[in-house]
Design a protein around this motif. Sequence first.
Motif, PDB file in Angstrom:
ATOM      1  N   LEU A   1      16.137   0.744  -1.647  1.00  0.00           N
ATOM      2  CA  LEU A   1      17.391   1.144  -1.009  1.00  0.00           C
ATOM      3  C   LEU A   1      17.422   2.648  -0.770  1.00  0.00           C
ATOM      4  O   LEU A   1      17.833   3.111   0.301  1.00  0.00           O
ATOM      5  CB  LEU A   1      18.571   0.724  -1.892  1.00  0.00           C
ATOM      6  N   ALA A   2      16.965   3.420  -1.759  1.00  0.00           N
ATOM      7  CA  ALA A   2      16.906   4.870  -1.607  1.00  0.00           C
ATOM      8  C   ALA A   2      15.946   5.248  -0.480  1.00  0.00           C
ATOM      9  O   ALA A   2      16.209   6.177   0.295  1.00  0.00           O
ATOM     10  CB  ALA A   2      16.470   5.512  -2.926  1.00  0.00           C
ATOM     11  N   TRP A   3      14.825   4.530  -0.382  1.00  0.00           N
ATOM     12  CA  TRP A   3      13.852   4.784   0.680  1.00  0.00           C
ATOM     13  C   TRP A   3      14.462   4.519   2.053  1.00  0.00           C
ATOM     14  O   TRP A   3      14.301   5.326   2.978  1.00  0.00           O
ATOM     15  CB  TRP A   3      12.626   3.898   0.473  1.00  0.00           C
ATOM     16  N   ALA A   4      15.174   3.414   2.190  1.00  0.00           N
ATOM     17  CA  ALA A   4      15.796   3.077   3.474  1.00  0.00           C
ATOM     18  C   ALA A   4      16.858   4.102   3.851  1.00  0.00           C
ATOM     19  O   ALA A   4      16.979   4.492   5.029  1.00  0.00           O
ATOM     20  CB  ALA A   4      16.413   1.679   3.396  1.00  0.00           C
ATOM     21  N   LEU A   5      17.612   4.570   2.880  1.00  0.00           N
ATOM     22  CA  LEU A   5      18.627   5.585   3.126  1.00  0.00           C
ATOM     23  C   LEU A   5      17.978   6.897   3.573  1.00  0.00           C
ATOM     24  O   LEU A   5      18.458   7.572   4.492  1.00  0.00           O
ATOM     25  CB  LEU A   5      19.441   5.806   1.845  1.00  0.00           C
ATOM     26  N   ARG A   6      16.854   7.249   2.936  1.00  0.00           N
ATOM     27  CA  ARG A   6      16.133   8.460   3.313  1.00  0.00           C
ATOM     28  C   ARG A   6      15.621   8.365   4.747  1.00  0.00           C
ATOM     29  O   ARG A   6      15.754   9.314   5.527  1.00  0.00           O
ATOM     30  CB  ARG A   6      14.960   8.691   2.367  1.00  0.00           C
ATOM     31  N   MET A   7      15.026   7.233   5.094  1.00  0.00           N
ATOM     32  CA  MET A   7      14.490   7.068   6.443  1.00  0.00           C
ATOM     33  C   MET A   7      15.608   7.158   7.485  1.00  0.00           C
ATOM     34  O   MET A   7      15.436   7.770   8.546  1.00  0.00           O
ATOM     35  CB  MET A   7      13.765   5.735   6.558  1.00  0.00           C
ATOM     36  N   SER A   8      16.764   6.578   7.176  1.00  0.00           N
ATOM     37  CA  SER A   8      17.902   6.648   8.104  1.00  0.00           C
ATOM     38  C   SER A   8      18.341   8.093   8.300  1.00  0.00           C
ATOM     39  O   SER A   8      18.623   8.528   9.427  1.00  0.00           O
ATOM     40  CB  SER A   8      19.068   5.810   7.568  1.00  0.00           C
ATOM     41  N   ALA A   9      18.398   8.840   7.203  1.00  0.00           N
ATOM     42  CA  ALA A   9      18.805  10.241   7.284  1.00  0.00           C
ATOM     43  C   ALA A   9      17.803  11.064   8.091  1.00  0.00           C
ATOM     44  O   ALA A   9      18.187  11.925   8.896  1.00  0.00           O
ATOM     45  CB  ALA A   9      18.959  10.819   5.879  1.00  0.00           C
ATOM     46  N   LEU A  10      16.525  10.796   7.916  1.00  0.00           N
ATOM     47  CA  LEU A  10      15.498  11.535   8.654  1.00  0.00           C
ATOM     48  C   LEU A  10      15.535  11.206  10.143  1.00  0.00           C
ATOM     49  O   LEU A  10      15.299  12.083  10.981  1.00  0.00           O
ATOM     50  CB  LEU A  10      14.115  11.220   8.074  1.00  0.00           C
ATOM     51  N   ILE A  11      15.859   9.990  10.471  1.00  0.00           N
ATOM     52  CA  ILE A  11      15.994   9.611  11.878  1.00  0.00           C
ATOM     53  C   ILE A  11      17.156  10.372  12.518  1.00  0.00           C
ATOM     54  O   ILE A  11      17.076  10.817  13.664  1.00  0.00           O
ATOM     55  CB  ILE A  11      16.192   8.085  12.016  1.00  0.00           C
TER      56      ILE A  11
ATOM     57  N   LEU B   1       6.824  10.095   7.642  1.00  0.00           N
ATOM     58  CA  LEU B   1       5.443   9.625   7.467  1.00  0.00           C
ATOM     59  C   LEU B   1       5.033   9.647   5.993  1.00  0.00           C
ATOM     60  O   LEU B   1       4.401   8.696   5.497  1.00  0.00           O
ATOM     61  CB  LEU B   1       4.496  10.492   8.287  1.00  0.00           C
ATOM     62  N   LEU B   2       5.399  10.704   5.283  1.00  0.00           N
ATOM     63  CA  LEU B   2       5.079  10.795   3.857  1.00  0.00           C
ATOM     64  C   LEU B   2       5.818   9.728   3.059  1.00  0.00           C
ATOM     65  O   LEU B   2       5.284   9.181   2.085  1.00  0.00           O
ATOM     66  CB  LEU B   2       5.437  12.184   3.325  1.00  0.00           C
ATOM     67  N   SER B   3       7.044   9.418   3.474  1.00  0.00           N
ATOM     68  CA  SER B   3       7.816   8.389   2.779  1.00  0.00           C
ATOM     69  C   SER B   3       7.185   7.016   2.933  1.00  0.00           C
ATOM     70  O   SER B   3       7.135   6.218   1.982  1.00  0.00           O
ATOM     71  CB  SER B   3       9.258   8.366   3.306  1.00  0.00           C
ATOM     72  N   VAL B   4       6.700   6.733   4.137  1.00  0.00           N
ATOM     73  CA  VAL B   4       6.010   5.457   4.371  1.00  0.00           C
ATOM     74  C   VAL B   4       4.754   5.376   3.513  1.00  0.00           C
ATOM     75  O   VAL B   4       4.492   4.356   2.854  1.00  0.00           O
ATOM     76  CB  VAL B   4       5.654   5.304   5.862  1.00  0.00           C
TER      77      VAL B   4
ATOM     78  N   ALA C   1      18.373  13.935  -1.801  1.00  0.00           N
ATOM     79  CA  ALA C   1      18.972  13.284  -2.971  1.00  0.00           C
ATOM     80  C   ALA C   1      18.294  11.957  -3.296  1.00  0.00           C
ATOM     81  O   ALA C   1      18.223  11.543  -4.460  1.00  0.00           O
ATOM     82  CB  ALA C   1      20.465  13.068  -2.736  1.00  0.00           C
ATOM     83  N   SER C   2      17.756  11.301  -2.276  1.00  0.00           N
ATOM     84  CA  SER C   2      17.108  10.005  -2.496  1.00  0.00           C
ATOM     85  C   SER C   2      15.883  10.115  -3.400  1.00  0.00           C
ATOM     86  O   SER C   2      15.447   9.123  -4.003  1.00  0.00           O
ATOM     87  CB  SER C   2      16.711   9.371  -1.158  1.00  0.00           C
ATOM     88  N   LEU C   3      15.314  11.326  -3.515  1.00  0.00           N
ATOM     89  CA  LEU C   3      14.146  11.514  -4.377  1.00  0.00           C
ATOM     90  C   LEU C   3      14.485  11.311  -5.852  1.00  0.00           C
ATOM     91  O   LEU C   3      13.587  11.087  -6.659  1.00  0.00           O
ATOM     92  CB  LEU C   3      13.567  12.920  -4.175  1.00  0.00           C
ATOM     93  N   ALA C   4      15.758  11.410  -6.199  1.00  0.00           N
ATOM     94  CA  ALA C   4      16.151  11.217  -7.597  1.00  0.00           C
ATOM     95  C   ALA C   4      15.775   9.826  -8.097  1.00  0.00           C
ATOM     96  O   ALA C   4      15.525   9.634  -9.292  1.00  0.00           O
ATOM     97  CB  ALA C   4      17.650  11.453  -7.756  1.00  0.00           C
ATOM     98  N   TRP C   5      15.721   8.858  -7.188  1.00  0.00           N
ATOM     99  CA  TRP C   5      15.414   7.485  -7.597  1.00  0.00           C
ATOM    100  C   TRP C   5      13.928   7.285  -7.933  1.00  0.00           C
ATOM    101  O   TRP C   5      13.552   6.218  -8.394  1.00  0.00           O
ATOM    102  CB  TRP C   5      15.846   6.509  -6.495  1.00  0.00           C
ATOM    103  N   SER C   6      13.120   8.303  -7.701  1.00  0.00           N
ATOM    104  CA  SER C   6      11.711   8.221  -8.097  1.00  0.00           C
ATOM    105  C   SER C   6      11.430   9.093  -9.314  1.00  0.00           C
ATOM    106  O   SER C   6      10.276   9.302  -9.678  1.00  0.00           O
ATOM    107  CB  SER C   6      10.805   8.658  -6.927  1.00  0.00           C
ATOM    108  N   GLY C   7      12.490   9.590  -9.957  1.00  0.00           N
ATOM    109  CA  GLY C   7      12.346  10.429 -11.135  1.00  0.00           C
ATOM    110  C   GLY C   7      12.637   9.681 -12.431  1.00  0.00           C
ATOM    111  O   GLY C   7      12.789   8.455 -12.451  1.00  0.00           O
ATOM    112  N   HIS C   8      12.749  10.449 -13.516  1.00  0.00           N
ATOM    113  CA  HIS C   8      12.960   9.844 -14.833  1.00  0.00           C
ATOM    114  C   HIS C   8      14.327   9.185 -14.962  1.00  0.00           C
ATOM    115  O   HIS C   8      14.517   8.293 -15.794  1.00  0.00           O
ATOM    116  CB  HIS C   8      12.817  10.914 -15.926  1.00  0.00           C
ATOM    117  N   GLY C   9      15.303   9.611 -14.145  1.00  0.00           N
ATOM    118  CA  GLY C   9      16.636   9.031 -14.232  1.00  0.00           C
ATOM    119  C   GLY C   9      16.666   7.553 -13.918  1.00  0.00           C
ATOM    120  O   GLY C   9      17.566   6.835 -14.376  1.00  0.00           O
ATOM    121  N   ALA C  10      15.695   7.069 -13.146  1.00  0.00           N
ATOM    122  CA  ALA C  10      15.663   5.649 -12.785  1.00  0.00           C
ATOM    123  C   ALA C  10      15.414   4.756 -13.995  1.00  0.00           C
ATOM    124  O   ALA C  10      15.664   3.541 -13.929  1.00  0.00           O
ATOM    125  CB  ALA C  10      14.580   5.412 -11.737  1.00  0.00           C
TER     126      ALA C  10
END
Length: 289
Positions: free
Chosen positions: A87-97, A50-53, A117-126
């Motif tokens: 893509l990171a978001w979709a991977l996260r949702m799949s893992a949570l399911i 829910l938070l990811s959405v 790990a998918s949260l890394a794509w919302s950090g400075h590394g992106a």
Amino acid sequence: MADLINILLRFALYVDLLLLFGLALFALYSAEAMLRFRPMLRGMALIGALLSVAGLVLITRAMSGETTFAALWPHLQMMLLETDLGLAWALRMSALIVVLIRPGAGLASMAGAVALASLAWSGHGAMDEGALRFWHFLSDILHLLAAGAWLGAMLALVLMARGLVDEARIRLLVLSVKRFEWIGAVIVLTLSITGAVNYLFIVGPRLDDVLLGTYGMLLAIKVLLFAGMLVLAALNRFHLGPSLQQSLRDGRHAVAANALRRSVVVELAMALLIVALVAWLGTLSPAPG
């Protein structure tokens, strides 16, 4: 107000996914506690989804400037299908399911690791490119996984030490603390190394100008809190852990368990403050100002 909502949402998502992975991992080396954690893992997976959405909608709205769902929908599709963040978001949702369907320790820990790990794509590394992007992401992911393992273990120990404490519960606590000792050493080493590496990736080998800005001050507070956690972890390792074992001989189970629980609660509170700072730091530039 939008910035505050973003920070709060990031904080909630970070805490949820850190604890989801950490609790599942803890259950791998303390399988006796798995039945207690399984409903919590499902709940955390649902909350994380829910938070990811909400987070995806918020960031898409901020980038597009659209406010109605009809106008926002094409931008959401583009975000999901054409960006690394999507893509990171979709991977996260799949893992949570996966965790929602099968919250067993092994599968949940692996799926939780992917989601975290998918949260890394919302950090400075992106913002990096090429090889620098790869190494920055790797450092971020290792940092997140180590932090999750630590937070999850702290929450697990707090849950195990509360309520009616008898000899069987103390024996389980003693066993869990012993199993966590070497894992804790790896966690601290990983967090220290990746924390320093991430600083170099984001800021570079300098301190003077950075410490004058909001980013630098928040980072300094984070380091101080981390140092405080190390002190409490040492206290747990060298004093409170042996006190648990001693209570098996003298029968003072409740005293030893309560002392450990109070120490770990303080340690966990400091960890949550660090996560709040991380959620804030992720929205800031390291440049002073």
